[in-house]
Scaffold this motif. Structure first.
Motif, PDB file in Angstrom:
ATOM      1  N   VAL A  22      31.985  34.743  50.295  1.00  0.00           N
ATOM      2  CA  VAL A  22      31.175  34.685  49.731  1.00  0.00           C
ATOM      3  C   VAL A  22      30.140  35.533  49.288  1.00  0.00           C
ATOM      4  N   SER A  23      29.012  35.835  48.683  1.00  0.00           N
ATOM      5  CA  SER A  23      27.805  35.982  47.993  1.00  0.00           C
ATOM      6  C   SER A  23      27.103  36.212  48.416  1.00  0.00           C
ATOM      7  N   VAL A  24      26.221  37.492  48.540  1.00  0.00           N
ATOM      8  CA  VAL A  24      25.034  37.265  49.271  1.00  0.00           C
ATOM      9  C   VAL A  24      23.840  38.325  48.153  1.00  0.00           C
ATOM     10  N   VAL A  25      22.913  38.184  48.352  1.00  0.00           N
ATOM     11  CA  VAL A  25      21.998  38.566  47.693  1.00  0.00           C
ATOM     12  C   VAL A  25      20.292  38.383  48.491  1.00  0.00           C
ATOM     13  N   GLY A  26      19.925  39.986  49.187  1.00  0.00           N
ATOM     14  CA  GLY A  26      18.580  39.831  49.569  1.00  0.00           C
ATOM     15  C   GLY A  26      16.994  40.364  48.861  1.00  0.00           C
ATOM     16  N   PHE A  27      16.135  40.397  49.168  1.00  0.00           N
ATOM     17  CA  PHE A  27      14.883  40.246  48.652  1.00  0.00           C
ATOM     18  C   PHE A  27      14.273  41.253  49.475  1.00  0.00           C
ATOM     19  N   ASP A  28      13.352  42.823  49.056  1.00  0.00           N
ATOM     20  CA  ASP A  28      12.578  43.250  49.178  1.00  0.00           C
ATOM     21  C   ASP A  28      13.602  45.171  49.024  1.00  0.00           C
ATOM     22  N   ASP A  29      14.441  45.444  49.172  1.00  0.00           N
ATOM     23  CA  ASP A  29      15.269  46.255  49.181  1.00  0.00           C
ATOM     24  C   ASP A  29      15.086  47.786  50.174  1.00  0.00           C
ATOM     25  N   LEU A  30      14.750  47.025  50.769  1.00  0.00           N
ATOM     26  CA  LEU A  30      14.469  47.543  52.477  1.00  0.00           C
ATOM     27  C   LEU A  30      15.261  49.152  51.841  1.00  0.00           C
ATOM     28  N   SER A  31      15.294  50.368  52.896  1.00  0.00           N
ATOM     29  CA  SER A  31      16.245  51.166  52.598  1.00  0.00           C
ATOM     30  C   SER A  31      17.199  50.978  53.596  1.00  0.00           C
ATOM     31  N   VAL A  32      17.456  50.116  54.432  1.00  0.00           N
ATOM     32  CA  VAL A  32      18.856  50.343  55.164  1.00  0.00           C
ATOM     33  C   VAL A  32      19.700  49.423  54.076  1.00  0.00           C
ATOM     34  N   SER A  33      19.246  48.595  52.934  1.00  0.00           N
ATOM     35  CA  SER A  33      19.841  47.492  52.367  1.00  0.00           C
ATOM     36  C   SER A  33      21.722  48.184  51.516  1.00  0.00           C
ATOM     37  N   SER A  34      21.153  49.941  51.241  1.00  0.00           N
ATOM     38  CA  SER A  34      22.294  50.324  50.503  1.00  0.00           C
ATOM     39  C   SER A  34      23.045  51.191  51.440  1.00  0.00           C
ATOM     40  N   TRP A  35      22.767  50.702  53.130  1.00  0.00           N
ATOM     41  CA  TRP A  35      23.391  50.869  53.452  1.00  0.00           C
ATOM     42  C   TRP A  35      24.365  49.655  54.640  1.00  0.00           C
ATOM     43  N   MET A  36      24.227  48.643  54.524  1.00  0.00           N
ATOM     44  CA  MET A  36      24.574  47.744  54.646  1.00  0.00           C
ATOM     45  C   MET A  36      26.093  47.191  54.419  1.00  0.00           C
ATOM     46  N   GLY A  37      27.114  46.887  55.406  1.00  0.00           N
ATOM     47  CA  GLY A  37      28.554  46.726  54.511  1.00  0.00           C
ATOM     48  C   GLY A  37      28.766  45.869  54.520  1.00  0.00           C
ATOM     49  N   PRO A  38      29.402  45.363  53.075  1.00  0.00           N
ATOM     50  CA  PRO A  38      28.584  46.093  52.294  1.00  0.00           C
ATOM     51  C   PRO A  38      27.252  46.208  51.113  1.00  0.00           C
ATOM     52  N   PRO A  39      26.929  47.773  50.664  1.00  0.00           N
ATOM     53  CA  PRO A  39      25.540  47.179  50.312  1.00  0.00           C
ATOM     54  C   PRO A  39      25.098  46.342  49.413  1.00  0.00           C
ATOM     55  N   LEU A  40      23.725  45.539  49.877  1.00  0.00           N
ATOM     56  CA  LEU A  40      23.242  44.499  49.375  1.00  0.00           C
ATOM     57  C   LEU A  40      23.463  44.679  47.796  1.00  0.00           C
ATOM     58  N   THR A  41      22.768  43.271  47.198  1.00  0.00           N
ATOM     59  CA  THR A  41      22.603  43.471  46.244  1.00  0.00           C
ATOM     60  C   THR A  41      21.199  42.803  46.380  1.00  0.00           C
ATOM     61  N   THR A  42      19.977  42.887  46.335  1.00  0.00           N
ATOM     62  CA  THR A  42      18.530  42.748  46.419  1.00  0.00           C
ATOM     63  C   THR A  42      17.357  42.124  44.896  1.00  0.00           C
TER      64      THR A  42
END
Length: 356
Positions: free
Chosen positions: A289-309
């Motif tokens: 399953v693919s996931v996209v977020g919204f905001d680009d908080l600083s933690v997004s790039s540290w999630m596993g895997p890094p979040l497309t947002t």
């Protein structure tokens, strides 16, 4: 500065006058009608603090009846030296980014930033308004909140400048607001998933009543329509912009038959809940399953895997709101009353083509 109907009032209060009309009264006469002292009437007329709310309401009603009004567009000094930042709900990293932007401007202007929260209510309560009038800040930034027409008029009558950032609803035409291109962000997120080959795409928005959430979902729907994909009602869900909502709704979506191959979460915080639900169900991101977020908080790039947002410039938005409200307090017309800053898609590792 104030204007009133008589020369006597002008001499006593430093005001300019309008032509007298039948039924006008001096400030002393208004004080007698209200059962208060003349200095109390002067405090109310000039927007000063330390007047009981009930007394203030009574005096203001009499002032309006007798034609007194405050002259607009003239800045007055703010002895408090405060810049007030008001959240409908003070949550996590999203709020931190906004605080950072407002603090940047407050520091440059030699002001103290004051935070307050209205406990999840989108509409300000009267006690909060009374508190603002007592604090007499240089400006008020309302984040994802709304004022009633009466509260708006009250702040305007006391010369308290305010601006709405990321408004919860549609602000009135005369209310300055700073937002972001939520519709375009929702469109870009969904278009990205379509281009990867996804056709079963779910969305988890925020509360249905919140403007930014509705705009993001509208962008999602438009992208599906443009891509020739039917929007299925079962895939359109509304959360709270909290991790718990993302987790609960994602578990429901992903545990059922014919589950979505991609989820567009209305913000990064809800995307974290989606990640948790996927792990609990034994699903891999992005393989299953693919996931996209919204905001680009600083933690997004540290999630596993890094979040497309979708990145919305929260710091820039807060800085812009602070500058607008301080300009208003100085009597400077900001020109544009409605400002939207651009969003852009940040592609990382949480999205991939759907499983075969």
């Amino acid at each position: 500065m104030v204007t009133g109907p008589t020369s006597r009032a002008r001499q006593k209060e430093g005001a300019t006058s309008q032509p007298a009309s039948r039924g006008t009264a001096t400030l002393a006469e208004i004080a007698r009608q209200a059962g208060v002292s003349a200095p109390t009437v002067s405090k109310v007329l000039n927007g000063r603090a330390h007047v009981a709310p009930a007394t203030r309401d009574k005096v203001e009603a009499l002032l309006r009846n007798h034609g007194y009004r405050r002259r607009r567009g003239i800045a007055r000094p703010r002895p408090s030296g405060l810049l007030e930042l008001v959240f409908h709900e003070l949550i996590s990293m999203w709020a931190t980014e906004i605080i950072r932007g407002a603090e940047n401007v407050a520091r440059q202007e030699g002001l103290t930033l004051v935070l307050s929260e209205v406990a999840g209510r989108e509409e300000m309560g009267q006690p909060w308004v009374d508190g603002v009038l007592t604090r007499d800040p240089a400006g008020v930034i309302l984040v994802m909140s709304d004022l009633t027409a009466a509260q708006r008029d009250l702040l305007v009558s006391r010369d308290v400048p305010f601006v709405v950032m990321d408004p919860a609803g549609y602000p009135a035409d005369d209310v300055p607001s700073i937002g972001t291109t939520n519709y375009q962000g929702g469109y870009s997120a969904t278009r990205h998933l379509l281009e990867l080959g996804h056709r079963r795409i779910a969305v988890i928005g925020g509360p249905e009543s919140v403007l930014c959430s509705r705009a993001r979902i509208d962008g999602y729907r438009a992208a599906l329509e443009t891509g020739g994909v039917a929007c299925e009602d079962r895939f359109v869900r509304h959360g709270t912009f909290q991790t718990e909502a993302g987790h609960r709704i994602a578990r429901d979506l992903l545990a059922g038959p014919d589950r979505p191959t991609a989820i567009f979460a209305g913000n990064d915080v809800q995307a974290m809940g989606v990640y948790q639900a996927a792990r609990e169900l034994g699903l891999r991101i992005p393989e299953d399953v693919s996931v996209v977020g919204f905001d680009d908080l600083s933690v997004s790039s540290w999630m596993g895997p890094p979040l497309t947002t979708v990145r919305q410039p929260l710091v820039d938005m807060a800085e812009a709101a602070a500058r607008v409200v301080l300009d208003l307090g100085r009597g400077v017309d900001p020109g544009m009353r409605r400002v939207e800053l651009a969003t852009n898609l940040v592609v990382r590792d949480s999205t991939a083509p759907p499983p075969a």
